[in-house]
Design an enzyme around this catalytic site. Sequence first.
Site, short mmCIF file in Angstrom:
data_model
loop_
_atom_site.label_atom_id
_atom_site.label_comp_id
_atom_site.label_asym_id
_atom_site.label_seq_id
_atom_site.Cartn_x
_atom_site.Cartn_y
_atom_site.Cartn_z
N ASP A 71 -25.39 7.20 -4.21
CA ASP A 71 -26.20 6.13 -3.62
C ASP A 71 -25.84 5.84 -2.17
O ASP A 71 -24.80 6.29 -1.67
CB ASP A 71 -26.07 4.84 -4.47
CG ASP A 71 -24.65 4.64 -4.99
OD1 ASP A 71 -23.70 5.08 -4.33
OD2 ASP A 71 -24.49 4.05 -6.06
N ASP A 140 -21.42 -5.51 -13.96
CA ASP A 140 -22.64 -5.78 -14.74
C ASP A 140 -23.12 -4.55 -15.53
O ASP A 140 -24.19 -4.58 -16.13
CB ASP A 140 -23.76 -6.33 -13.83
CG ASP A 140 -24.17 -5.34 -12.73
OD1 ASP A 140 -23.63 -4.21 -12.72
OD2 ASP A 140 -25.02 -5.70 -11.90
N HIS A 142 -23.64 -1.43 -14.22
CA HIS A 142 -24.42 -0.42 -13.49
C HIS A 142 -23.63 0.86 -13.28
O HIS A 142 -22.41 0.85 -13.19
CB HIS A 142 -24.95 -0.98 -12.15
CG HIS A 142 -23.93 -1.25 -11.10
ND1 HIS A 142 -23.80 -2.48 -10.47
CD2 HIS A 142 -22.98 -0.48 -10.53
CE1 HIS A 142 -22.83 -2.41 -9.58
NE2 HIS A 142 -22.31 -1.21 -9.59
C1 F6R Z 1 -20.77 3.64 -5.98
C2 F6R Z 1 -21.46 3.35 -7.22
C3 F6R Z 1 -21.17 2.13 -8.01
C4 F6R Z 1 -19.68 1.83 -8.19
C5 F6R Z 1 -19.50 0.51 -8.93
C6 F6R Z 1 -18.05 0.17 -9.12
O1 F6R Z 1 -21.24 4.86 -5.42
O2 F6R Z 1 -22.28 4.11 -7.57
O3 F6R Z 1 -21.76 2.27 -9.29
O4 F6R Z 1 -19.08 2.88 -8.88
O5 F6R Z 1 -20.15 -0.51 -8.22
O6 F6R Z 1 -17.49 -0.15 -7.88
P1 F6R Z 1 -15.91 -0.32 -7.72
O7 F6R Z 1 -15.33 1.02 -7.97
O8 F6R Z 1 -15.73 -0.76 -6.30
O9 F6R Z 1 -15.50 -1.32 -8.74
#
Ligand code: F6R
Length: 265
Positions: A71, A140, A142
């Site tokens: 992303d 959440d 995702h």
């Molecule tokens: C980033 C991505 C997100 C992160 C998620 C967790 O490219 O795709 O899904 O993996 O927001 O973020 P962190 O690792 O900062 O807790």
Amino acid sequence: MRVVVLETAKQVNEFAADVVCALIGLRQQQHQPTILGLATGGTPLGLYSELITRHQSGKISFSNVDTFNLDEYVGVAPSSPCSYHYYMLENLFRHVDIDLTRTHVPQTYDVDLSESASRFERQIEQAGGIDLQILGIGVDGHIGFNEIGSSLGSRTRVKTLTHQTRSDNARYFESLEHVPRTALTMGIATILESQSILLMAHGAGKAQTIRNTIEGPITASVPASALQLHPDVTIVLDEAAASSLSNKEYYLESERNRGLLSRSS
Ligand code: F6R
């Protein structure tokens, strides 16, 4: 799903690095490129630093590796320190022998977003698909930026970020107000087409989401639960991230048996 519970975050990073290195080694033997799907955020930083160390000690080369990132924020210039283009350059690409023309982060700046999304999907297809997709997970639930309610059949497109995600990521920006409201993200169906998937999680803050992902129903309300549909997913967790799992003892026993089976074969 293979659920691997390790004591520390460092062990999680080393486990993930072993998986990446084994795959690159195998693809090298087959005289084939390795197509890696990459994530950003806090979670994979330890993995990237481990890969850099292994590269610097001559254990791994990225010279025949193509990458596709999950992303990118909409409206953030690739040269901005807040962009995922910049993150990848700083935290991995500029420290290893990868050919930058073979790295792909979704284009979101000054472009037609829907054309950019279709081109990204086409590029993955032309590369022959992703061999291994690395994932983190949002509080959440995702994956990529497939927020709650994302269709399990979704493909690369623009998604609106939840307030939770924007607050979690505000640490990388001047303030919450500066965090973009939208991002271009691979879809859930795009992610599920990868040959294999490795989701990493550290820390107690992810424990409930991990439980919902692995032991809850498959639902668009927890987008990561769609991984239950994939035949080759490994979820690697430290103790804290695994602390809410009901079947933790079973996962530990499965891993012990896997070790015994591989030694007897
Ligand atoms: C980033 C991505 C997100 C992160 C998620 C967790 O490219 O795709 O899904 O993996 O927001 O973020 P962190 O690792 O900062 O807790």
